[in-house]
Design an enzyme around this catalytic site. Structure first.
Site, short mmCIF file in Angstrom:
data_model
loop_
_atom_site.label_atom_id
_atom_site.label_comp_id
_atom_site.label_asym_id
_atom_site.label_seq_id
_atom_site.Cartn_x
_atom_site.Cartn_y
_atom_site.Cartn_z
N CYS A 88 10.26 13.58 -0.02
CA CYS A 88 9.18 14.49 -0.37
C CYS A 88 9.63 15.88 -0.81
O CYS A 88 9.00 16.51 -1.65
CB CYS A 88 8.19 14.61 0.78
SG CYS A 88 8.87 14.37 2.40
N ARG B 103 18.85 7.21 7.12
CA ARG B 103 18.30 7.52 8.43
C ARG B 103 19.25 6.98 9.48
O ARG B 103 19.69 5.84 9.39
CB ARG B 103 16.92 6.89 8.62
CG ARG B 103 15.90 7.47 7.65
CD ARG B 103 14.51 6.92 7.89
NE ARG B 103 13.63 7.39 6.84
CZ ARG B 103 12.36 6.99 6.68
NH1 ARG B 103 11.85 6.10 7.52
NH2 ARG B 103 11.63 7.46 5.70
N GLN C 70 13.34 3.60 -1.10
CA GLN C 70 11.89 3.41 -1.04
C GLN C 70 11.29 3.51 -2.43
O GLN C 70 11.75 4.30 -3.26
CB GLN C 70 11.26 4.50 -0.18
CG GLN C 70 11.70 4.50 1.25
CD GLN C 70 11.14 5.69 1.99
OE1 GLN C 70 11.41 6.83 1.66
NE2 GLN C 70 10.33 5.41 3.00
N ASP D 197 8.92 5.22 -3.50
CA ASP D 197 8.19 6.31 -2.88
C ASP D 197 7.40 7.10 -3.92
O ASP D 197 7.84 7.26 -5.06
CB ASP D 197 9.21 7.23 -2.22
CG ASP D 197 8.61 8.04 -1.09
OD1 ASP D 197 7.41 7.88 -0.81
OD2 ASP D 197 9.36 8.83 -0.50
N HIS E 63 4.64 10.70 -4.15
CA HIS E 63 3.85 11.77 -3.53
C HIS E 63 2.78 12.17 -4.50
O HIS E 63 3.07 12.50 -5.65
CB HIS E 63 4.76 12.93 -3.14
CG HIS E 63 5.71 12.55 -2.07
ND1 HIS E 63 6.97 12.06 -2.33
CD2 HIS E 63 5.55 12.49 -0.71
CE1 HIS E 63 7.56 11.75 -1.18
NE2 HIS E 63 6.72 11.99 -0.19
N LYS F 43 -1.83 7.56 8.92
CA LYS F 43 -1.42 6.67 7.85
C LYS F 43 -2.14 5.33 7.90
O LYS F 43 -2.67 4.93 8.94
CB LYS F 43 0.09 6.44 7.91
CG LYS F 43 0.57 5.89 9.24
CD LYS F 43 2.09 5.64 9.21
CE LYS F 43 2.54 5.02 10.51
NZ LYS F 43 3.92 4.52 10.48
N HIS G 268 1.71 10.67 0.88
CA HIS G 268 3.00 9.97 0.75
C HIS G 268 2.61 8.51 0.71
O HIS G 268 1.73 8.09 1.47
CB HIS G 268 3.88 10.10 2.00
CG HIS G 268 4.13 11.49 2.48
ND1 HIS G 268 5.38 12.03 2.50
CD2 HIS G 268 3.31 12.42 3.00
CE1 HIS G 268 5.32 13.25 3.03
NE2 HIS G 268 4.07 13.51 3.34
#
Length: 638
Positions: free
Chosen positions: A337, A366, A384, A386, A388, A467, A513
């Site tokens: 992000c 991670r 990911q 991913d 935003h 979420k 997200h």
RNA sequence: GCCGAUGUAGCUCAGCUGGUAGAGCAGGCGAUUCGUAAUCGCCAGGUCAGGAGUUCGAAUCUCCUCAUCGGCUCCA
């Protein structure tokens, strides 16, 4: 003597003397159901057959074949196991032993370690208890009596359980079979003889009450069924799952490795695995562009100050890797992000620009605890899909709905079913109550507007917002967390993101997200197990293999190979000097969708004879006809 | 991270209570030219996860580390 009125499942209502047992009621109505009944549901409560009924109510039968009945059976088996364990070993304390999805477990505190041989011993004792057909007897005693009883027995966990019951609970129930007594809410099956088949599966550690600060107990897992046939079938499914294990298939199909020398939790993709991955990623890029996303890319490391600003430093630090460059602390990104925030901030935004949808196939690191790593499903570096989304509060609803539609489409394309969960505010979180409420409502409203059914998972949200989780279900009905939509009112605030509204004033955008497939690594793992390595044609790293019968056909084989390559079909050639059966067997175990056998007949007719993975032979056809078939099979995905 | 188990050839696995490491498949070479799930023969291949210790001697016993597996806690 007073009487009670009991309504039965067929709609009839009968009158019985108060105190009649559930078994007596059942026997008077349908004698034939008694042998397979494990309990009844009366006035909404599940009760033992031996329980006396004292008031009017509706009675339902809980048969051993029902889901609930099976749960009761397994719970009863766990009691039998607890007895067998205590009969077989000295100094064992029991704790809890519920039935679970596919069986049951019981947690024990024991100084020694249970071995597989111990399990065999326990099973043997259990079989004796089952054979002796002891009935389960229920009795109620006062809470104080119960505490005294279990203190005397040295069962400290049971004492703790009773002491922690709410103060208004005055009595507890005990169940005994033979001379074994256990604290239990029930209900139980009538007697141990009803246990048709059981098996103890494995031993594992488990924290008392699931809290890692508590003592680690030994948990014995087992399963049980009404009949041996059902148990055998269950064991067969377990074996099937073992064969589908993506770690095994990953090696057999030469897709990837996780190498001890490289490091735990770090996947290394081999050519075929990378090809599969690329196909998935290409699909992603195309679908995102189609849906109005912009592709972006952030750096792998960002200064620690930025992570402090985002809140990750305070709330996510133990999961992050850090590195120092020229006296500056940098955080290796665990999420994508931050860079997206900076892109948004790179210029003044107007409400006319919104929504902005930044998409990145973002690789993150991670620091997952060593014990949780698992093939591709749980790794320390992953990518990911991913995005935003920055939008006005008014746009939030339609953005969430679009994402939910996107997920639904993706699941259909890849062949999965899924379930939806809404996760709310966790204990360790940032942001105001008002924002959390607004965000949670926005997610919930979108689910309702899309008419999706969902469960609520209290306290399971991310630290920055609530979420929606999409749990995908694979061919073996196992669930995997992949897609998620997370609402975030905090990050725009922390980064002071604004847009100029129609009123000329600056306003705060809201942010979502979201991931669709989640982590590509995990998704691939799930895909491999779902399809047992036999991917649909559009995903297969190798779509066809050309097999010559003898060396004579190689020139035509080469020609066919060239034509398929030119047609963008992923094709391999197997022109080795081996018997055809050998080549077929190998291609079959590699799960290649099509084998193109080329012998004298094909050379003569300038044709190919495709054999499908399922063994079906499509007969001779022109090369172009085959190309057309493959293209058709892939058409809806490209 | 925690509890337990495991780690022998590329893979699957033998190797009894300590006495110099073995099979099948895969691989290489040769023969065979063969029609839809395994052709035959020969050859090569191992610091027994890594390190330390006990012992005349360790794959085997002890300890530490790493990794994997089954769970727990955590999670995409």
């Amino acid at each position: 003597m007073s009487e009670i009125r009991v309504s039965l499942p067929d709609g009839s209502v009968k009158t019985y003397p108060a105190g009649v047992t559930a078994r007596q009621v059942l026997a008077s109505w349908r004698e034939d159901l008694v042998p397979s009944a494990v309990a009844v549901r009366f006035g909404g409560n599940a009760l033992d057959l031996s329980r006396s009924l004292h008031e009017d109510g509706a009675l339902e039968v809980i048969g051993i074949a029902s889901r609930e009945g099976l749960g009761i059976l397994r719970h009863s088996i766990s009691h039998v196991m607890a007895q067998a364990v205590q009969d077989s070993f000295q100094g064992v304390q029991v704790s809890i032993g519920p039935s679970i999805e596919d069986g049951f477990y019981y947690d024990f505190d024991y100084a020694e370690t249970f071995t597989p041989e111990d399990l065999a011993k326990v099973e043997a004792r259990m079989a004796e208890i089952v054979r002796s057909d002891k009935s389960f007897e229920r009795r109620e005693i006062s809470r104080e009596e119960a505490i005294t009883l279990f203190q005397k027995k040295g069962e400290n966990y049971k004492v703790e359980l009773i002491q922690d019951l709410p103060p208004d609970v005055k009595t507890v129930s005990l169940y005994s079979q033979g001379d074994y007594v256990d604290l239990c809410r029930g209900p139980h099956i009538p007697s141990t003889g009803m246990i048709g088949a059981f098996k103890l599966l494995n031993v594992a550690g488990a924290y008392w009450r699931g809290d890692e600060h508590n003592k680690m107990l030994q948990r014995i897992y087992g399963t049980g069924f009404a009949t041996q046939e059902e148990l055998d079938e269950h064991l067969r499914v377990l074996e099937e799952a073992r064969k589908r294990d993506h770690r095994r298939l990953g090696r057999e199909l030469d897709l990837f490795q996780v190498n001890e020398e490289a490091g735990a939790g770090l996947a290394i993709f081999h050519p075929k695995g990378m090809l599969l991955r690329t196909i998935i990623e290409d699909w992603e890029r195309k679908e995102h562009l189609k849906r109005g996303y912009d592709m972006v890319m952030g750096p792998q490391i960002l200064k620690a100050d930025l992570w402090r600003r985002s809140g990750h430093f305070d709330h996510y630090r133990e999961n992050m890797y850090f590195t120092e460059v020229e006296n500056q602390l940098y955080g290796i990104k665990p999420m994508n992000c931050l860079a997206h925030m900076l892109i948004y901030k790179s210029k003044v935004r107007s409400y006319r620009d919104l929504p902005l949808r930044y998409f990145e196939l973002g690789t993150v690191h991670r620091h997952e605890k060593a014990g949780v790593l698992h093939g591709l499903m749980r790794v320390r570096q992953f990518t990911q899909d991913d995005a935003h989304i920055l939008c006005t509060p008014e746009q939030l609803n339609s953005e969430i709905r679009d994402i939910a539609d996107f997920v639904a489409y993706a699941m259909k394309i890849f062949g999965f079913d899924y379930e939806v969960e809404l996760s709310t505010r966790p204990a360790d979180s940032i942001g105001s109550d008002a924002d959390w409420e607004m965000a949670t409502n926005a997610l919930e409203q979108a689910l309702k507007d899309n008419r999706m059914t969902y469960d609520v998972n209290p306290g399971d949200g991310a630290f920055y917002g609530p979420k929606i989780d999409f749990k995908l279900k694979d061919a073996l009905k196992r669930k995997w967390q992949c897609a998620t939509i997370q609402c975030d009112f905090t990050l725009p605030d922390r980064f002071d993101l604004t847009y100029v509204g129609p009123d000329g004033e600056r306003h705060r955008p809201v942010m979502l997200h979201r991931v669709i497939l989640g982590a590509i690594e995990r998704f691939m793992g799930v895909l491999i197990e779902h399809y047992a390595g036999a991917f649909p044609v559009w995903l297969s790293p190798v779509q066809a293999v050309i097999q010559t019968v003898t060396d004579k056909q190689i020139p035509f084989g080469e020609e066919v190979f060239r034509r398929l390559v030119e047609a963008d079909i992923r094709v391999e050639k197997d022109f080795r000097n081996e018997k055809l059966g050998y080549k077929v067997r190998e291609a079959q175990s590699q799960k290649i969708p099509f084998m193109l056998v080329i012998g004298d007949r094909e050379v003569e007719g300038r044709k190919v004879s495709p054999r499908q993975r399922d063994g079906k032979n499509l007969g001779p056809m022109d090369v172009d006809a085959f190309i057309g078939q493959v293209k058709d099979l892939c058409a809806r995905y490209q």
